[in-house]
Motif scaffolding. Structure first.
Motif, PDB file in Angstrom:
ATOM      1  N   LYS A 297       0.283  -4.781  -5.798  1.00  0.00           N
ATOM      2  CA  LYS A 297       1.394  -3.850  -5.987  1.00  0.00           C
ATOM      3  C   LYS A 297       1.589  -3.499  -7.454  1.00  0.00           C
ATOM      4  N   ASP A 381       6.412  -6.479   1.997  1.00  0.00           N
ATOM      5  CA  ASP A 381       5.410  -5.416   2.195  1.00  0.00           C
ATOM      6  C   ASP A 381       3.976  -5.928   2.088  1.00  0.00           C
ATOM      7  N   THR A 383       2.311  -7.526  -0.266  1.00  0.00           N
ATOM      8  CA  THR A 383       1.658  -7.163  -1.526  1.00  0.00           C
ATOM      9  C   THR A 383       1.753  -8.327  -2.504  1.00  0.00           C
TER      10      THR A 383
END
Length: 861
Positions: A297, A381, A383
């Motif tokens: 990310k 998410d 990440t």
């Protein structure tokens, strides 16, 4: 200049011990190897493994034997040296001392009266210590142990089982004799092996199952091949590496296992590949969930993370190519210099390879202490945030290095070198190194009593700039990607020497590229290498090359050019060797009784040609490429190979420029640049080294080398600095350096060199006792002239028949391992001398009187 470091040794006890040990070893032929073997025990002198009636010589399998024989038994002239040394020790030294000396008070008092109480106590303690030293240095007898034999049989069965012979059977026979000796034979019946058949995947996580077709295509478990347990281990490692580089951040090798089915399969192996879900352990519970693919990310670099800054706040930030840079002080690096070292990219899948490449590149910059990479998981998410913490090293560092040395040209010398290293000098992680050296010495040939004692001096300086990328106007990323750690080195140096040979000034400059395609391969491209050497004292040529002067002097006396009690040397002249130069000129211009067909005339002509070549100034501008593949894993690896290849082209650029510019040629039909005839040649070298581990600290080392340098265009010979020589402690050890060749010629030159070389060496190294090691070796090779201006048939390589002039030397050596270096002493004996007549070359001077004694540091190759 060959140097010898002056070292003092104060511990004379080791000298006396070693002397006594040599005397003892000389009497070993009368020693009994079973001297310390008790009644009812047997010394193991032989271990054999026979598999299906075939003797097994494989070192890997023989290493399975738990109870090995004493080192040296049935090897190296059947002398178990360490066992004999151990047998010299007394097992009951205290009882012996007490019975022979200490229990007799009159004997004790008499000794104390002679030696003093303190010296007497030291004498008794020295005898105990020497006895203990013999035990430590030696090796106790290997006594047959039934339990260890049973253990070996079990391990052999496990080994053959791991290679697919599931139903193998191992038995052993022990042959004992009345001399307390035992021979052990292990008999292996392998039976029918098992063959791989089917491979079925049982994968719990759907994300891994979706990439299964991609990673299974390169499987090591091939249908129809014999079962090998190691292939399963390698397959686990391969699958783990693939998944860890495909985004599975939490994956580990322990999640992979294989289940085998061999029941009623007609010697076939059916394999289930099982990859389980991820296990998450809490404080008091354990749960499982499918593996997920993680993406990067964010990438953050903290450029000045150290203990002193731990409470400071970030004051300077920058973003470059989606990488954030943070600094608690002013950012000292250009962002590109650091982001170029990062292989972790925003939006990419997590990859162990990217992480390791980033860590390696940052270390290669030599700008930071222990770069640290942390990944922070974002569960929401799936990440990862990559945080790279850097602690810069000091910008400036100084070094000082004083030395005292002696050499073949100076009685004593003192040198002092100093260096300044400046890191990140242009804010692009570049390193600038500035160093200098100053040396003075007293020459061994100082004849002028009024001259200063220190009549040798040398001064020099060097500037080296290392740029951690390819400094080029072109984009080379596709040809040499940054994971190969490319760098550019610009180096300029200058030196000046006085009273060393002909004296000289040298200036050199190098512009080179370096990169590492793999962990074993190193490439170096020297785009430009400029080297200019100016000889300052050419009038002293015959003072350096005294053999040539002696030849001239003898010829001059023989033809009555000078009287028999005169020489071609006149100390009253500013150039003391001017009479020798005059004599050469008179011979070559026909002003003596010699004619061009006389042998002496040809000798004088050869001496003059060599003098002109070795006194001429040299200008070399070359381009070269070096390739090196080193498979050695670490300093303890004794089973590896090293391959080196170098190719060099010199003078082409200057030749092209001179031709285009229409420059005029000199009287020799060559171009001059700044008054110097530049060199033009092609040169290539191939070097291959192979180590074979024979077990029990025995190593067979092999080396093969070939090199050739061909002059053309603006040159008809090779510069002395680029030519080849033979002999010396790292070459053919039966000849001193520069003393072998060329070819079969009987050259009397101090420095024999040529432009073609072949060298071969074989050396077996083995442990003797303690830190002492032994070696036996054979060296072969020679140098020749080829495709240049040398016309002497004996010195030239004309065809394959010239290979009969390969010199062979053999010998033995003793080495002492100091852990951080090896002190080496080798004795080389002339086995085949090509300088002798054809029927008198073998073993002509094969004796210690004509041997060459070599002292060296570390191994010759």
């Amino acid at each position: 200049m060959q140097q010898t470091t002056l070292t003092s040794f104060s511990n004379q006890s080791y000298v006396s011990r070693f002397t006594l040990l040599l005397v003892s070893v000389a009497m070993l032929s009368s020693c009994n190897v079973v001297k310390r073997v008790k009644d009812g025990e047997h010394l193991v002198i032989s271990n054999s493994i026979i598999a299906d009636s075939v003797h097994v010589s494989n070192e890997r399998i023989n290493n399975i034997i738990d109870q090995k024989v004493n080192s040296g038994i049935r090897k190296y002239f059947s002398t178990p040296l360490k066992l004999h040394i151990y047998n010299l020790a007394r097992p009951n030294i205290d009882s012996i001392l007490n019975a022979n000396i200490l229990s007799d008070s009159s004997k004790v008092n008499r000794n104390i009266a002679i030696l003093s109480k303190k010296q007497f106590d030291k004498h008794i303690e020295a005898r105990r210590n020497f006895n203990a030293w013999l035990k430590r240095t030696g090796e106790p007898p290997v006594i047959y142990d039934e339990d260890k034999t049973i253990k070996t049989a079990k391990n052999l069965r496990k080994y053959y089982y791991s290679k697919g012979w599931f139903n193998n059977n191992v038995t052993y026979d022990v042959e004992k004799d009345s001399n307390k000796l035992a021979k052990v034979t292990y008999k292996v019946t392998k039976k029918k092996p098992y063959i791989l058949d089917s491979l079925r995947p049982l994968i719990s996580s759907s994300a891994i199952d979706s990439v299964y077709p991609k990673f299974i295509s390169a499987t090591l478990l091939k249908k129809g091949e014999q079962y090998d347990e190691q292939n399963y281990e390698n397959e686990r490692e391969r699958i783990n590496t693939y998944l860890r580089n495909t985004g599975f951040y939490h994956f580990g090798q322990d999640y992979i296992r294989f289940e085998l089915d061999t029941t009623k399969t007609n010697h076939k192996v059916h394999t289930d590949l099982i990859i389980a879900n991820r296990t998450i352990r809490g404080d008091d519970s354990t749960t499982t969930e499918p593996f997920k693919i993680y993406k990067i990310k964010q990438v953050n670099i903290y450029t000045d993370d150290n203990f002193d800054n731990r409470f400071k706040v970030i004051t300077d930030t920058a973003t470059y190519k989606d990488i954030n840079l943070y600094s608690k002080e002013k950012l000292k690096f250009r962002p590109k210099a650091l982001t170029d070292a990062v292989f972790i990219n925003k939006g990419d899948h997590y990859s162990d390879l990217a992480r390791s490449r980033t860590s390696r590149y940052l270390n290669d910059l030599q700008m930071f202490r222990y770069p640290n990479i942390d990944f922070v998981e974002n569960e929401a998410d799936t990440t990862l945030t990559a945080n790279i913490f850097l602690e810069p090293k000091k910008k400036y560092s100084l070094s000082f290095d004083p030395e005292i040395n002696t050499s073949n040209i100076q009685t004593i010398g003192f040198s002092f070198s100093t260096g300044l290293k400046i890191r990140n000098i242009f804010r692009g992680a570049e390193t600038l190194e500035i160093s200098g050296i100053a040396a003075i010495g007293a020459s061994k040939t100082r004849n002028d009593s009024e001259a200063s004692f220190f009549d040798i001096n040398e001064f020099g300086g060097n500037i080296r700039l290392t740029i951690p990328r390819l400094f080029s106007p072109f984009n080379t990323d596709k040809i040499i990607p940054k994971y190969m750690s490319p760098s550019t080195i610009i180096n300029v140096s200058a030196t000046s020497q006085q009273n060393i040979g002909l004296d000289k000034q040298a200036i050199s400059g190098v512009f080179s590229y370096n990169w590492f395609p793999s962990n074993t391969v190193t490439n170096t491209l020297e785009l430009f290498n400029v080297n200019f050497v100016k000889n300052l004292n050419t009038s002293n040529y015959f003072g350096v090359y005294t053999n040539s002067f002696s030849s001239l002097n003898s010829i001059a006396q023989d033809i009555n050019y000078i009287d028999s009690d005169e020489t071609l040397y006149d100390s009253s002249l500013s150039n003391s060797y001017a009479p020798a130069d005059t004599f050469i000129n008179d011979v070559l211009t026909g002003n003596t009784s010699l004619t061009s067909s006389d042998d002496d005339y040809l000798t004088v002509n050869t001496i003059e040609e060599r003098k002109e070549r070795l006194t001429e100034n040299n200008l070399i501008i070359s381009t070269s490429f070096d390739y090196k593949k080193d498979k050695r894993k670490n300093i303890f690896d004794n089973d590896f190979s090293v391959f080196k290849w170098r190719v060099e082209l010199a003078g082409n650029l200057l030749s092209t420029i001179s031709s285009i510019a229409g420059l005029s040629k000199n009287e020799d039909d060559n171009y001059d640049v700044f008054g110097v005839t530049f060199s033009q040649y092609f040169k290539t070298e191939i070097d291959y080294i192979k180590y074979v581990d024979l077990g029990n600290k025995n190593v067979l080392a092999l080396r093969s080398y070939a090199g050739i340098a061909i002059p053309y265009g603006n040159s008809n010979s090779i510069p002395f600095a680029e030519s080849f020589f033979a002999g010396g402690p790292n070459d053919n050890r039966a000849w001193t350096a520069y003393n072998l060749g060329p070819g079969s010629s009987k050259s009397t030159n101090e420095f024999n060199e040529a432009n073609f070389k072949i060298h071969l060496s074989a050396e077996q190294r083995f442990s003797l006792f303690g830190a002492f090691q032994g070696a036996i070796f054979v060296d072969a090779g020679n140098i020749w002239n080829v495709l240049d201006n040398v016309t002497d048939d004996d010195a030239t390589f004309t065809n394959f028949n010239s290979l009969k002039d390969i010199a062979v030397g053999s010998g033995f050596g003793i080495r002492y391992d100091f852990d951080f270096f090896v002190l080496r002493f080798d004795i080389g004996l002339k086995t085949y001398d090509p300088s002798q007549s054809d029927n008198n070359r073998w073993f002509r001077d094969y004796n210690f009187r004509n041997a060459v004694y070599n002292i060296g540091i570390n191994y010759p190759f």
